[in-house]
Design a protein around this motif. Sequence first.
Motif, PDB file in Angstrom:
ATOM      1  N   GLU A   1      -2.693   3.480   5.314  1.00 47.72           N
ATOM      2  CA  GLU A   1      -3.909   2.722   5.514  1.00 47.72           C
ATOM      3  C   GLU A   1      -4.831   3.347   6.538  1.00 47.72           C
ATOM      4  N   ARG A   2      -4.325   4.334   7.305  1.00 48.65           N
ATOM      5  CA  ARG A   2      -5.199   4.972   8.293  1.00 48.65           C
ATOM      6  C   ARG A   2      -6.330   5.720   7.624  1.00 48.65           C
ATOM      7  N   SER A   3      -6.214   6.002   6.331  1.00 50.35           N
ATOM      8  CA  SER A   3      -7.244   6.784   5.651  1.00 50.35           C
ATOM      9  C   SER A   3      -8.549   6.035   5.544  1.00 50.35           C
ATOM     10  N   ASP A   4      -8.514   4.701   5.637  1.00 52.86           N
ATOM     11  CA  ASP A   4      -9.780   4.000   5.512  1.00 52.86           C
ATOM     12  C   ASP A   4     -10.650   4.157   6.739  1.00 52.86           C
ATOM     13  N   LYS A   5     -10.091   4.844   7.782  1.00 52.30           N
ATOM     14  CA  LYS A   5     -10.913   5.146   8.948  1.00 52.30           C
ATOM     15  C   LYS A   5     -11.650   6.456   8.804  1.00 52.30           C
TER      16      LYS A   5
ATOM     17  N   ALA B   1     -10.880  21.368   1.883  1.00 52.59           N
ATOM     18  CA  ALA B   1     -11.028  20.061   2.510  1.00 52.59           C
ATOM     19  C   ALA B   1      -9.699  19.579   3.028  1.00 52.59           C
ATOM     20  N   PRO B   2      -9.662  19.090   4.252  1.00 54.22           N
ATOM     21  CA  PRO B   2      -8.375  18.635   4.794  1.00 54.22           C
ATOM     22  C   PRO B   2      -7.847  17.445   4.020  1.00 54.22           C
ATOM     23  N   ARG B   3      -6.518  17.422   3.800  1.00 54.63           N
ATOM     24  CA  ARG B   3      -5.912  16.308   3.085  1.00 54.63           C
ATOM     25  C   ARG B   3      -6.023  15.047   3.928  1.00 54.63           C
ATOM     26  N   ARG B   4      -6.468  13.999   3.281  1.00 53.77           N
ATOM     27  CA  ARG B   4      -6.657  12.777   4.028  1.00 53.77           C
ATOM     28  C   ARG B   4      -5.325  12.204   4.476  1.00 53.77           C
ATOM     29  N   GLU B   5      -5.362  11.532   5.607  1.00 54.95           N
ATOM     30  CA  GLU B   5      -4.140  10.916   6.096  1.00 54.95           C
ATOM     31  C   GLU B   5      -3.679   9.876   5.090  1.00 54.95           C
ATOM     32  N   ARG B   6      -2.363   9.860   4.865  1.00 62.26           N
ATOM     33  CA  ARG B   6      -1.839   8.872   3.952  1.00 62.26           C
ATOM     34  C   ARG B   6      -1.809   7.517   4.633  1.00 62.26           C
TER      35      ARG B   6
ATOM     36  N   THR C   1       0.850  -1.187   0.000  1.00 64.68           N
ATOM     37  CA  THR C   1       0.000   0.000   0.000  1.00 64.68           C
ATOM     38  C   THR C   1       0.889   1.241   0.000  1.00 64.68           C
ATOM     39  N   PRO C   2       0.404   2.372  -0.505  1.00 64.04           N
ATOM     40  CA  PRO C   2       1.276   3.541  -0.682  1.00 64.04           C
ATOM     41  C   PRO C   2       1.961   4.012   0.594  1.00 64.04           C
ATOM     42  N   GLY C   3       1.223   4.087   1.698  1.00 65.80           N
ATOM     43  CA  GLY C   3       1.811   4.607   2.920  1.00 65.80           C
ATOM     44  C   GLY C   3       2.941   3.744   3.459  1.00 65.80           C
ATOM     45  N   ARG C   4       2.739   2.429   3.511  1.00 69.11           N
ATOM     46  CA  ARG C   4       3.764   1.544   4.036  1.00 69.11           C
ATOM     47  C   ARG C   4       4.966   1.476   3.100  1.00 69.11           C
TER      48      ARG C   4
ATOM     49  N   LEU D   1      -6.524   7.615  -5.782  1.00 67.27           N
ATOM     50  CA  LEU D   1      -6.696   9.070  -5.846  1.00 67.27           C
ATOM     51  C   LEU D   1      -7.786   9.515  -4.883  1.00 67.27           C
ATOM     52  N   ASP D   2      -8.879   8.759  -4.825  1.00 70.75           N
ATOM     53  CA  ASP D   2      -9.970   9.115  -3.918  1.00 70.75           C
ATOM     54  C   ASP D   2      -9.519   9.109  -2.468  1.00 70.75           C
ATOM     55  N   LEU D   3      -8.583   8.236  -2.116  1.00 69.97           N
ATOM     56  CA  LEU D   3      -8.108   8.138  -0.740  1.00 69.97           C
ATOM     57  C   LEU D   3      -6.985   9.118  -0.439  1.00 69.97           C
ATOM     58  N   GLY D   4      -6.600   9.937  -1.412  1.00 68.82           N
ATOM     59  CA  GLY D   4      -5.597  10.963  -1.159  1.00 68.82           C
ATOM     60  C   GLY D   4      -4.168  10.463  -1.178  1.00 68.82           C
ATOM     61  N   PHE D   5      -3.867   9.452  -2.016  1.00 68.61           N
ATOM     62  CA  PHE D   5      -2.532   8.874  -2.057  1.00 68.61           C
ATOM     63  C   PHE D   5      -1.649   9.471  -3.145  1.00 68.61           C
ATOM     64  N   ARG D   6      -2.071  10.529  -3.805  1.00 68.51           N
ATOM     65  CA  ARG D   6      -1.282  11.047  -4.917  1.00 68.51           C
ATOM     66  C   ARG D   6       0.129  11.449  -4.474  1.00 68.51           C
TER      67      ARG D   6
END
Length: 674
Positions: A562-566, A555-560, A130-133, A160-165
Amino acid sequence: MNHEKIAAPLAAALADKGYESLTAVQEAVLADDLAGRDLLVSAQTGSGKTVAFGLAIAPDLLGEGDVLSLAQEPVGLAIAPTRELALQVARELEWLYGKAGAQVVTCVGGMDFRAEKRALDRGAHIVVGTPGRLRDHIERGSLDLSWLKVAVLDEADEMLDLGFREDLEFILESAPKDRRTLMFSATVPPAIESLAKDFQRDAQRIVAQGESKQHGDIEYRAMTVAARDREPAIFNILRFYEARTAIIFCKTRANVTHLLARMSNRGFRAVALSGELSQQERSHALQSLRDGRSQICVATDVAARGIDLPGLDLVIHADLPTNSETLLHRSGRTGRAGSKGVSAMIVMPSERKKAHSLLYRAKLEAEWGPPPSADEVRERDNQRMMENPVFEADVTDDAELAADLLQRFGPERLAGALIQLWREGRPAPEELTVLQDRTTPSEPRQRPEFGASVWFQLSVGYSGRAEPRWLLPKICDAGGINRDAIGAIRVKTDESYVQIDAKVADRFGAMTELEPGLEMTRLAGVPDLDAPARGRPAGKPERAGHRGKGDRPAAPRRERAERSDKADDRSAKSWDKPAKSWDKPAKSGKPVKTAQLVEISHSESSFDPDGQKPRKKPRWSTEDKAAKRKPRGPAASADDKPFRKSVDKSGKPRFGAGKPSGGPKAGKLPRKGK
């Protein structure tokens, strides 16, 4: 299956898995003219995209041979948006490249970082994560992409929807520039095309056959229910279809928890998948579904993204999806690899128009009607009982016991006991409110072609708080035209574009000033409108001379990672107790009640731990009460208390006149010590 274009170890692995032919997307990526090229591939969910990119990257990994050399630094990288999808991709690549000797290592959030580091140190051919790890491993020096030959972005639209760009840019910038990049996605919106231009070089666009008609193996049902019958309708749908595995989609974690509790009380074997669960809990829930201990999964969109469950024959949309892409992704969990499935949407009367619009944009046709009634569920139960193969089984071994039962109880009592035992282990069907039949909503009205037109550029965009309804009357007034002569209005970050009917375009000349600081300039051709319009970036100053609505907070940038799925349901409403917004900005021209906002923001006792509703009404500060109190008469100074009037209405002096309000009454002495 075309074995000539597939390496021998991969062909053997496919044969062992029972592949007799390739799917459309798998055939498309093996075309001769695509060797070594970057690819942007779109294919419907469940069409075999994982095996497709596994076949596409084989020449980069294997080269001229059939077996991979000793594993050192990774030469292949696959990036997925969620943990479950990354683990699923890794499992697919392991059996596909197993005979080629590939070492596949996963790097996903929620797993032991040290164990992943040790696996990377031992060497890997392919890394899936996953991008963050992945970014964490690169920053800590445990993952080196300097030898990378090919990178795959799976479910790119979801990333992209989860803010991983930002994470994707960091990862791909750490890899060699001459790498090969493949992007796979169920849909390719404009944002994905923009991403491809940044990350790929002359990418070949591939649209797999059958994408225009999504999910031909899925039966779509839109079931209208009364608002109070939402949950009973879900129970009846589950009982009517009695699928081996079913998944129910909810918008928020709160809805998932609520529905799971109701289903457990009814006797359904269900598990939940949401962002608040740990990786171990999620793994146990999925394993419970795979081995048959549970039949139903209640999940949010992000938590269920990319999971592949055996025998998943039913998808229920307890909450309508937010857009057509989400509808396709949800429904794509069933009807995979040629199997049949049902996608049922729960639609309340107030949601009919939205549901029809979602289906229209997704190019899907659904059968509208009520959910199964209690009588229909019982009838289906009786039919299943009569068709049960147990009645055709040989009872030679139990013939003596069967004869004794017939002699003791008789056929009628035995049949009644069989029916009771059959129904005993199943939840009772629910009685539903019968709604009046309504015709299916008409299709959304399509705007006719605008005809010959001229484009103009305006010197204000989102950075100046421009919006179409603010620009429209100014344009009409400046040219003396009505709104029918105006076509499209596209607002960008720093400028806007408007389409004017060619018959009246000359009224604006080469340049017109709509108001001081706002100019409208004629263009020679059609502007480039491919890039999607975005909101005003946070921190940019407002252009002088322009007015708009209140501040639009970025809009606040989503946390990168896997925490973003929360974060998929923090601001959504629950069915039973919808959350209230206590921090709405003040309307234009009215002062903000600062004391109240400060009290709400910082008081620990004002909200419950979940932040759903206030425990008690916030109190005003002392300074704010003093500011609201009206003076009763003239005061000598700001520090003095106001005095009473010295005379009454008739002009006679009042008793105790001149004494400050609140002082001791006349004729009475203060008590001792006061």
